[in-house]
Design an enzyme around this catalytic site. Structure first.
Site, mmCIF file in Angstrom:
data_model
loop_
_atom_site.group_PDB
_atom_site.id
_atom_site.type_symbol
_atom_site.label_atom_id
_atom_site.label_comp_id
_atom_site.label_asym_id
_atom_site.label_seq_id
_atom_site.Cartn_x
_atom_site.Cartn_y
_atom_site.Cartn_z
ATOM 1 N N GLN A 242 38.057 46.241 40.749
ATOM 2 C CA GLN A 242 36.602 46.681 40.946
ATOM 3 C C GLN A 242 36.398 47.894 41.185
ATOM 4 O O GLN A 242 37.083 48.238 42.265
ATOM 5 C CB GLN A 242 35.780 45.647 41.401
ATOM 6 C CG GLN A 242 35.773 44.284 40.876
ATOM 7 C CD GLN A 242 34.904 44.227 39.690
ATOM 8 O OE1 GLN A 242 34.197 45.058 39.139
ATOM 9 N NE2 GLN A 242 35.349 42.892 38.855
ATOM 10 N N TYR A 274 39.677 34.750 32.444
ATOM 11 C CA TYR A 274 39.868 36.055 32.587
ATOM 12 C C TYR A 274 40.096 36.405 34.088
ATOM 13 O O TYR A 274 39.314 37.341 34.639
ATOM 14 C CB TYR A 274 38.592 36.972 32.195
ATOM 15 C CG TYR A 274 38.195 36.416 30.735
ATOM 16 C CD1 TYR A 274 38.971 36.940 29.587
ATOM 17 C CD2 TYR A 274 37.433 35.450 30.627
ATOM 18 C CE1 TYR A 274 38.547 36.566 28.366
ATOM 19 C CE2 TYR A 274 36.847 35.194 29.277
ATOM 20 C CZ TYR A 274 37.504 35.582 28.153
ATOM 21 O OH TYR A 274 37.168 35.321 26.892
ATOM 22 N N ASP A 351 34.920 36.128 33.639
ATOM 23 C CA ASP A 351 34.462 37.528 33.724
ATOM 24 C C ASP A 351 35.326 38.282 32.705
ATOM 25 O O ASP A 351 36.273 38.883 32.582
ATOM 26 C CB ASP A 351 35.101 38.102 35.204
ATOM 27 C CG ASP A 351 34.961 39.490 35.242
ATOM 28 O OD1 ASP A 351 34.127 40.128 34.552
ATOM 29 O OD2 ASP A 351 35.463 40.051 36.270
ATOM 30 N N CYS A 378 29.792 42.743 32.216
ATOM 31 C CA CYS A 378 29.633 44.207 32.386
ATOM 32 C C CYS A 378 29.068 44.721 31.324
ATOM 33 O O CYS A 378 28.954 46.022 31.178
ATOM 34 C CB CYS A 378 31.028 44.883 32.593
ATOM 35 S SG CYS A 378 32.261 44.704 31.403
#
Length: 421
Positions: A242, A274, A351, A378
């Protein structure tokens, strides 16, 4: 009445003055003209700007802002000289497209994008607001990037691409990077022969520099250690982690909040899809206890190897290298009745990449019928589209949080929880 084809009246290179109406997804703004919709960057709702058309399609056009004629009260001088609107579009550094907007207003615009997407594509009305990460307001939204990738020009100069181009814009500063990267970056050096360079501030405060020729990083693969709170994670030095300094701890805490512990069964088949190096699988393990059964699924073999190491303390943990769509399809085909019961009792964290999980993954996943899904997103439009797909297949949104983990850009992260109806 058929809509008019903009290509009959507009051409790339045309210049015009437009009034901006609203924000759109992707860091652009909407101007409604007598010809049709024009998408404009480097602007704000209510502003009047001079633009030059860069692309004209049948129902819309894209433009570059040339000059701000009537500025919004929410406009500020861009913090990054190389990205200011006074520079030509081809010499305007990309990667900080909201830097001309007051920080609270940036979050308001992101909130608008998320709510609109969830309503239009997901069929859900929400009052969620995009929240700041700890410390960002005090820093003015700067010095948060622990990873920065710069391109390298033929002459060896370093910089990002200009927005919507492959033109390298040489820079002398990186205000969004952490203080360590700003201190140790080699911006004055000519890296002739390299195609890009990555800077990373690691968990111990050291700064790693990876120059790349073509697609492969120079030098041997090395393992580094990063942290989410007090928990250490091993990963490849060129692997994914991240970007925001607070993101690992903030997102794992949000995932923990999103999980309904009344629906949790540690002995069920729980998935981290993921999964990368096991960040959220470890979150499940910490929440559910030492006997947790959790499978981390990741397409990158090196990341999977690290996930296996990072999850070693949970006797029921596995790390599998496979594309998520293939893994789920295979699971559907081969699962026994008893395994299907464990799958239906499971909790799944996913994710996906910016494009979202998509129809194939959603269909396979919902066919297995896990009790609850925790979706880390995201991209708000991808999340909204997958929300619509999940709702069509019997899952309802039960919670949603969003975080401004990319200040001065249009990006942000969301954590959504879905429960089987």
């Amino acid at each position: 009445m058929a809509k008019r084809d903009l290509r009959t009246t507009l051409n790339p290179g045309d210049r015009m003055e437009v009034t901006v109406d609203n924000v759109a997804h992707g860091g652009l703004f909407v101007a409604r003209t007598e010809h049709g919709v024009v998408f404009v960057p480097d602007a704000l709702p209510g502003e009047r700007v001079a633009v030059e058309l860069s692309r004209v399609a049948k129902s819309f056009a894209h433009a570059e802002t040339l000059e701000v004629l009537e500025a919004s009260a929410d406009r500020v001088e861009h913090f990054w000289p190389e990205a200011r609107v006074e520079r030509s579009a081809n010499s305007r550094a990309g990667g900080a497209e909201f830097g001309h907007i007051r920080l609270p207003v940036q979050r308001g615009l992101k909130t608008t994008v998320l709510r609109d997407a969830m309503q239009r594509f997901g069929g859900v009305e929400t009052d969620v607001e995009v929240q700041p990460a700890p410390g960002d307001d005090e820093r003015g939204g700067l010095a948060w990037r622990t990873r920065v990738r710069l391109q390298v020009s033929e002459s060896g100069r370093q910089g990002p691409f200009a927005a919507r181009t492959h033109t390298v814009v040489p820079v002398t500063s990186m205000p969004l990077a952490t203080e360590g990267i700003q201190r140790d970056a080699l911006l004055e050096e000519r890296l002739v022969g390299a195609s890009r360079v990555d800077y990373a501030e690691l968990g111990d405060g050291t700064v790693d520099v990876i120059a790349t020729e073509g697609d492969a990083p120079e030098g041997p693969t090395q393992t580094i250690v990063e942290y989410a709170g007090d928990r250490a994670f091993h990963l490849d030095r060129a692997g994914f982690w991240q970007v925001h300094r607070e993101a690992p701890a903030l997102l794992t805490a949000a995932v923990r909040r999103a999980i309904d512990t009344d629906l949790v069964d540690p002995k069920a088949a729980n998935f981290d899809l993921y999964g990368g190096v096991g960040l959220f699988a470890a979150t499940l393990g910490e929440l559910l206890g030492p006997t947790t059964r959790v499978i981390s699924v990741e397409g990158d073999e090196v990341a999977t190897d690290h996930a296996a190491e990072n999850l070693a303390e949970w006797v029921g943990a596995q790390a599998i290298t496979a594309p998520v769509a293939s893994f789920l399809a295979q699971t559907r085909r081969t699962a026994t009745p008893n395994e299907l019961r464990r799958l239906a009792a499971g909790t799944v964290v996913l994710d996906p990449p910016r494009s979202g999980a998509g129809k194939q993954v959603v269909e396979s996943l919902t066919a297995l019928g896990p009790r609850q899904l925790i979706y880390v997103a995201c991209d708000p439009v991808a999340l909204a589209r997958d929300t619509g797909l999940l709702r069509e297949r019997g899952y309802e949104l039960t919670s949603l949080e969003s975080f401004d983990l990319f200040p001065h850009t249009h990006h942000f992260e969301s954590v959504a929880a879905f429960r089987r109806a």
